[in-house]
Design an enzyme around this catalytic site. Sequence first.
Site, short mmCIF file in Angstrom:
data_model
loop_
_atom_site.label_atom_id
_atom_site.label_comp_id
_atom_site.label_asym_id
_atom_site.label_seq_id
_atom_site.Cartn_x
_atom_site.Cartn_y
_atom_site.Cartn_z
N GLU A 97 -10.30 2.13 5.87
CA GLU A 97 -9.42 2.36 4.71
C GLU A 97 -9.83 1.45 3.55
O GLU A 97 -9.01 0.70 3.01
CB GLU A 97 -7.94 2.18 5.10
CG GLU A 97 -7.51 3.17 6.16
CD GLU A 97 -6.00 3.26 6.41
OE1 GLU A 97 -5.25 2.45 5.85
OE2 GLU A 97 -5.60 4.16 7.18
N GLU B 105 -7.71 8.10 12.88
CA GLU B 105 -6.32 7.63 13.00
C GLU B 105 -5.43 8.83 12.75
O GLU B 105 -5.44 9.40 11.65
CB GLU B 105 -6.01 6.51 11.99
CG GLU B 105 -6.66 5.19 12.36
CD GLU B 105 -6.20 4.02 11.49
OE1 GLU B 105 -5.05 4.02 11.02
OE2 GLU B 105 -7.03 3.10 11.28
O1 AHR Z 1 -2.56 2.15 12.77
C1 AHR Z 1 -1.94 1.25 11.92
C2 AHR Z 1 -2.66 1.09 10.59
O2 AHR Z 1 -2.61 2.29 9.88
C3 AHR Z 1 -4.13 0.78 10.65
O3 AHR Z 1 -4.39 -0.56 10.82
C4 AHR Z 1 -4.60 1.22 9.29
O4 AHR Z 1 -5.95 1.61 9.30
C5 AHR Z 1 -3.66 2.36 8.95
O5 AHR Z 1 -3.15 2.24 7.68
#
Ligand code: AHR
Length: 531
Positions: free
Chosen positions: A201, A335
């Site tokens: 990110e 994610e």
């Molecule tokens: O999964 C929790 C967080 O969500 C992670 O650290 C980040 O990459 C995302 O914003």
Amino acid sequence: MSAIKSIFLRSSICIALLLFILTRAFVMAQTVQISINAHQPGQKIDRNLFGQFAEHLGYGIYGGIWVGPDSPIPNTRGIRKDVVAALKAIHVPNVRWPGGCFADEYHWRNGIGPTREVTLNPNWGGVIEPNSFGAHEFMDFIDQIGSEAYVSVNLGSDTVKEAADWLEYMTAGQETTLQKERSANGHPAPYKIALLGLGNESWDCGGNMTPEYYLDRMKIFTHFVRNYNPAQQDKDQMQKIAVGPGGGEQRWTDWTETVMKAYGQHTWSWDISGLSMHNYTVVKWPPDFKSVGFGEDEYAQILKKTLEMDDLIKRHSAIMDKYDPEKKVALIVDEWGAWYAPLPGTHQGFLVQQNSLRDAVLAALNLNIFARHADRVRGANIAQMINVLQAMILTEKEKMVLTPTYYVFKMYLPFQDSTFVPVTFNAGTYKHGDFTLPGVDAMAARGKDGRLWVEITNIDPNQPADVELKIPGVNAKSASGETLSAPKVDSINSFDAPNAVVPKPISSTAQGGKLSLKLEPKSVTVVSVEQ
Ligand code: AHR
């Protein structure tokens, strides 16, 4: 006389109730016809779609995986035995580590050797990070569960040299100083790093970069951060995954456009094999939906939201197609999952939530979306594996419970590295208040075992589904497998009642080559067809 009257009255009420229930079930079942085109195999459903994500966050690592060798909780070299056994059973293809946001503040040297640096975890509650779980412990864990490593390097707050050294330390086969240090720390053989994340990110917690700035930095990392493992030079090469979008807004389509346009003109000196995408199911930030103790409104709203994954993949795939029509770069949804309000009484920064039947349905819907896009989506990592967000496993000290999402991953095992088979079906509709969703979802594939596997999700929480399976050209004799449902949309498995939401056997009846299955409302079902 009055006793006889009362017995008569009671039995009449019972019969009436029974008739009501039966009639209701009969009248309200939706009929779903599914036709499977078994002779038109499509893309491979990569096993990496079933990947996991374990970040140094809350009890995801400490308590969830790592208890230390001196713990009374049964462990192998500090790693929980119960958790290892549970994860082994779902054949986790890869685990993404050490973050998340944590990765861009992680310094690998803090986590090796006999004495560990004690640092802080500013992203997740500002708590102490003991660094007792470092690269060696992670690789030991990967080995114990029979998985592969997806390591994210720190592109946000450290140098390219730090990441390059880390990879040399982990993978060198020749006797360099870093290789000798690794040997001295207990592992002479090079480690296999299957996937490498180039930051996380980077448009946000990974450094608030513009796409252009990220691109410049990422190119330097892809060139200098090398994998030296002799076994990964020709085949099994490490896949480098660039940071990609976090949604469908303009800033993220710009991001994909910038990275992929550059990829389209890339030279020998840099390359990527994947572009990451993050997409959580959350109605608004900060997440305020409850993970347990909710009703049909929240069930319908969350599932409606989760189906947006399909559009998001289409949107970013279309950009990728412009610059990479041969689909060399995979879209890796590393994610995904449901993000709800933290459970009351828990540390707000630890992202602790319950996992209900709704999450099982949500997981199935997303996995089916990935499978339908498997020509481009060749990896996905649910967030997160243990005790954080939409977890497979919850632990509390020595106790462990497997969540409904865990069981979906288990039921989907035959789809790992299977071959997609097209299905057509009348999905119908499930309406609740302002929300209209499909009544059912379905997906099919030819497994590595040669069998035909079918998944059907009955999204409707009120109506059962009468499913008719037709497989033209195949003499289908029966279908059998497992189905997962529970009395309530928010039914959970708890430490006290761990088997409230577990799969049960299901089988079809057959007539004239047509298979019939009766599915419970709000259920996930996987069957294989007997020919
Ligand atoms: O999964 C929790 C967080 O969500 C992670 O650290 C980040 O990459 C995302 O914003």
